[in-house]
Design a protein around this motif. Structure first.
Motif, PDB file in Angstrom:
ATOM      1  N   LEU A  34       0.850  -1.248  -0.051  1.00  0.00           N
ATOM      2  CA  LEU A  34       0.163  -0.049  -0.105  1.00  0.00           C
ATOM      3  C   LEU A  34       0.698   1.656   0.202  1.00  0.00           C
ATOM      4  CD1 LEU A  34      -2.911  -0.811   2.360  1.00  0.00           C
ATOM      5  CD2 LEU A  34      -3.295  -0.805  -0.167  1.00  0.00           C
ATOM      6  N   SER A  35       2.281   1.324   0.196  1.00  0.00           N
ATOM      7  CA  SER A  35       3.150   2.874   0.396  1.00  0.00           C
ATOM      8  C   SER A  35       2.722   3.502  -1.516  1.00  0.00           C
ATOM      9  CB  SER A  35       3.981   1.289  -0.223  1.00  0.00           C
ATOM     10  OG  SER A  35       4.825   1.293  -1.017  1.00  0.00           O
ATOM     11  N   HIS A  36       2.558   2.815  -1.920  1.00  0.00           N
ATOM     12  CA  HIS A  36       2.376   3.440  -3.246  1.00  0.00           C
ATOM     13  C   HIS A  36       0.835   4.310  -3.483  1.00  0.00           C
ATOM     14  CE1 HIS A  36       0.136   0.412  -4.548  1.00  0.00           C
ATOM     15  NE2 HIS A  36      -0.198   0.567  -5.758  1.00  0.00           N
ATOM     16  N   LEU A  37       0.358   4.220  -2.116  1.00  0.00           N
ATOM     17  CA  LEU A  37      -1.143   4.438  -2.532  1.00  0.00           C
ATOM     18  C   LEU A  37      -0.928   5.696  -1.291  1.00  0.00           C
ATOM     19  CD1 LEU A  37      -4.046   1.926  -2.106  1.00  0.00           C
ATOM     20  CD2 LEU A  37      -3.119   3.190  -4.101  1.00  0.00           C
ATOM     21  N   SER A  38       0.285   5.528  -0.788  1.00  0.00           N
ATOM     22  CA  SER A  38      -0.231   6.677   0.316  1.00  0.00           C
ATOM     23  C   SER A  38      -0.106   8.154  -0.274  1.00  0.00           C
ATOM     24  CB  SER A  38       1.497   6.376   1.543  1.00  0.00           C
ATOM     25  OG  SER A  38       1.784   7.221   1.991  1.00  0.00           O
ATOM     26  N   HIS A  39       0.112   9.266   1.052  1.00  0.00           N
ATOM     27  CA  HIS A  39       0.072  10.884   0.388  1.00  0.00           C
ATOM     28  C   HIS A  39       1.175  11.247   1.468  1.00  0.00           C
ATOM     29  CE1 HIS A  39      -3.098  10.454  -2.648  1.00  0.00           C
ATOM     30  NE2 HIS A  39      -3.966   9.414  -1.393  1.00  0.00           N
ATOM     31  N   GLY A  40       1.909  10.199   2.482  1.00  0.00           N
ATOM     32  CA  GLY A  40       3.220  11.359   3.120  1.00  0.00           C
ATOM     33  C   GLY A  40       1.971  11.371   3.650  1.00  0.00           C
ATOM     34  N   ASN A  41       2.939  12.736   4.591  1.00  0.00           N
ATOM     35  CA  ASN A  41       2.432  13.253   5.427  1.00  0.00           C
ATOM     36  C   ASN A  41       1.313  14.186   5.457  1.00  0.00           C
ATOM     37  OD1 ASN A  41       4.269  11.968   7.645  1.00  0.00           O
ATOM     38  ND2 ASN A  41       5.487  13.682   7.666  1.00  0.00           N
ATOM     39  N   ARG A  42      -0.466  13.845   6.147  1.00  0.00           N
ATOM     40  CA  ARG A  42      -1.299  14.507   5.863  1.00  0.00           C
ATOM     41  C   ARG A  42      -0.925  16.114   6.937  1.00  0.00           C
ATOM     42  NH1 ARG A  42      -4.133   9.850   5.663  1.00  0.00           N
ATOM     43  NH2 ARG A  42      -4.396   9.434   7.327  1.00  0.00           N
ATOM     44  N   GLN A  43      -1.527  17.106   6.619  1.00  0.00           N
ATOM     45  CA  GLN A  43      -1.835  18.489   7.285  1.00  0.00           C
ATOM     46  C   GLN A  43      -2.975  18.023   7.850  1.00  0.00           C
ATOM     47  OE1 GLN A  43      -0.528  22.150   4.920  1.00  0.00           O
ATOM     48  NE2 GLN A  43       1.136  20.933   3.945  1.00  0.00           N
ATOM     49  N   LEU A  44      -3.176  19.328   8.718  1.00  0.00           N
ATOM     50  CA  LEU A  44      -4.625  19.649   9.374  1.00  0.00           C
ATOM     51  C   LEU A  44      -5.305  19.999   8.188  1.00  0.00           C
ATOM     52  CD1 LEU A  44      -6.799  19.924  12.264  1.00  0.00           C
ATOM     53  CD2 LEU A  44      -5.643  22.151  12.384  1.00  0.00           C
ATOM     54  N   ILE A  45      -5.405  20.657   7.051  1.00  0.00           N
ATOM     55  CA  ILE A  45      -6.685  20.846   6.278  1.00  0.00           C
ATOM     56  C   ILE A  45      -6.867  19.933   5.485  1.00  0.00           C
ATOM     57  CG2 ILE A  45      -4.903  21.786   4.418  1.00  0.00           C
ATOM     58  CD1 ILE A  45      -8.008  23.795   5.116  1.00  0.00           C
ATOM     59  N   ASP A  46      -6.173  18.641   5.535  1.00  0.00           N
ATOM     60  CA  ASP A  46      -6.017  17.528   4.613  1.00  0.00           C
ATOM     61  C   ASP A  46      -7.662  16.549   5.591  1.00  0.00           C
ATOM     62  OD1 ASP A  46      -4.070  18.205   2.598  1.00  0.00           O
ATOM     63  OD2 ASP A  46      -2.764  18.018   3.778  1.00  0.00           O
ATOM     64  N   GLU A  47      -6.506  16.679   6.437  1.00  0.00           N
ATOM     65  CA  GLU A  47      -7.618  15.900   7.516  1.00  0.00           C
ATOM     66  C   GLU A  47      -9.087  16.622   7.576  1.00  0.00           C
ATOM     67  OE1 GLU A  47      -7.466  12.654   8.706  1.00  0.00           O
ATOM     68  OE2 GLU A  47      -5.158  13.268   8.401  1.00  0.00           O
ATOM     69  N   ALA A  48      -9.564  17.442   6.968  1.00  0.00           N
ATOM     70  CA  ALA A  48     -10.422  18.406   7.493  1.00  0.00           C
ATOM     71  C   ALA A  48     -11.868  18.166   6.441  1.00  0.00           C
ATOM     72  CB  ALA A  48      -9.969  19.999   7.601  1.00  0.00           C
ATOM     73  N   TYR A  49     -10.728  17.909   5.326  1.00  0.00           N
ATOM     74  CA  TYR A  49     -11.518  17.738   3.523  1.00  0.00           C
ATOM     75  C   TYR A  49     -11.427  16.496   3.639  1.00  0.00           C
ATOM     76  CZ  TYR A  49      -9.574  21.724   1.457  1.00  0.00           C
ATOM     77  OH  TYR A  49      -9.712  23.762   1.070  1.00  0.00           O
TER      78      TYR A  49
END
Length: 145
Positions: A34-49
């Protein structure tokens, strides 16, 4: 990547959909798959979206749960009722997607530049529009600026 909003059953369900696994097959997948599906570290705005997307997913799952033997207090009276409810969730998702695009679209610079020009013109000509026999131009200029 851990998804705190989803429990283990939901994670397995999403993995099986993403990886096109069969329901009866083993859905335990290593993190490297699943690593190729990962978006890396998310920011707070990404979590809100993500919150409305997870909400829509959970709503759809609960609506169709009765098909897999889930208990409903009151079954659908007509077959189209389920489709209409699913359509409401789709409309919600489409509206949210439109708002997300609108929020992330940059404002066109020529429009900003034109707005600044009109605002400057309005501010500098306002004293002349307010000028009458009662007030002097110098007094109005002093009040406005």
């Amino acid at each position: 990547a851990a998804v705190p909003e989803l429990n283990d059953e939901e994670k397995r369900d999403i993995e099986s959909v993403l990886l096109h696994c069969e329901k009866n097959a083993d859905t335990s997948v290593s993190n490297s798959a699943l690593s190729h599906l990962s978006h890396g570290n998310r920011q707070l705005i990404d979590e809100a979206y993500r919150a409305p997307i997870v909400l829509a997913y959970n709503l759809r799952r609960e609506i169709v749960k009765w098909r897999q033997g889930g208990m409903m207090k009151k079954p659908f009276r007509h077959v189209n009722e389920e489709l209409e409810i699913l359509d409401f969730v789709t409309q919600f998702s489409n509206a949210y997607h439109g708002l997300r695009i609108l929020a992330n679209t940059p404002f066109p610079f020529p429009l900003v530049q034109m707005g600044r020009t009109f605002l400057a013109f309005w501010v500098f000509t306002l004293p002349f529009a307010l000028c009458s026999a009662q007030y002097e131009l110098i007094g109005l200029l002093w009040c406005i600026f």
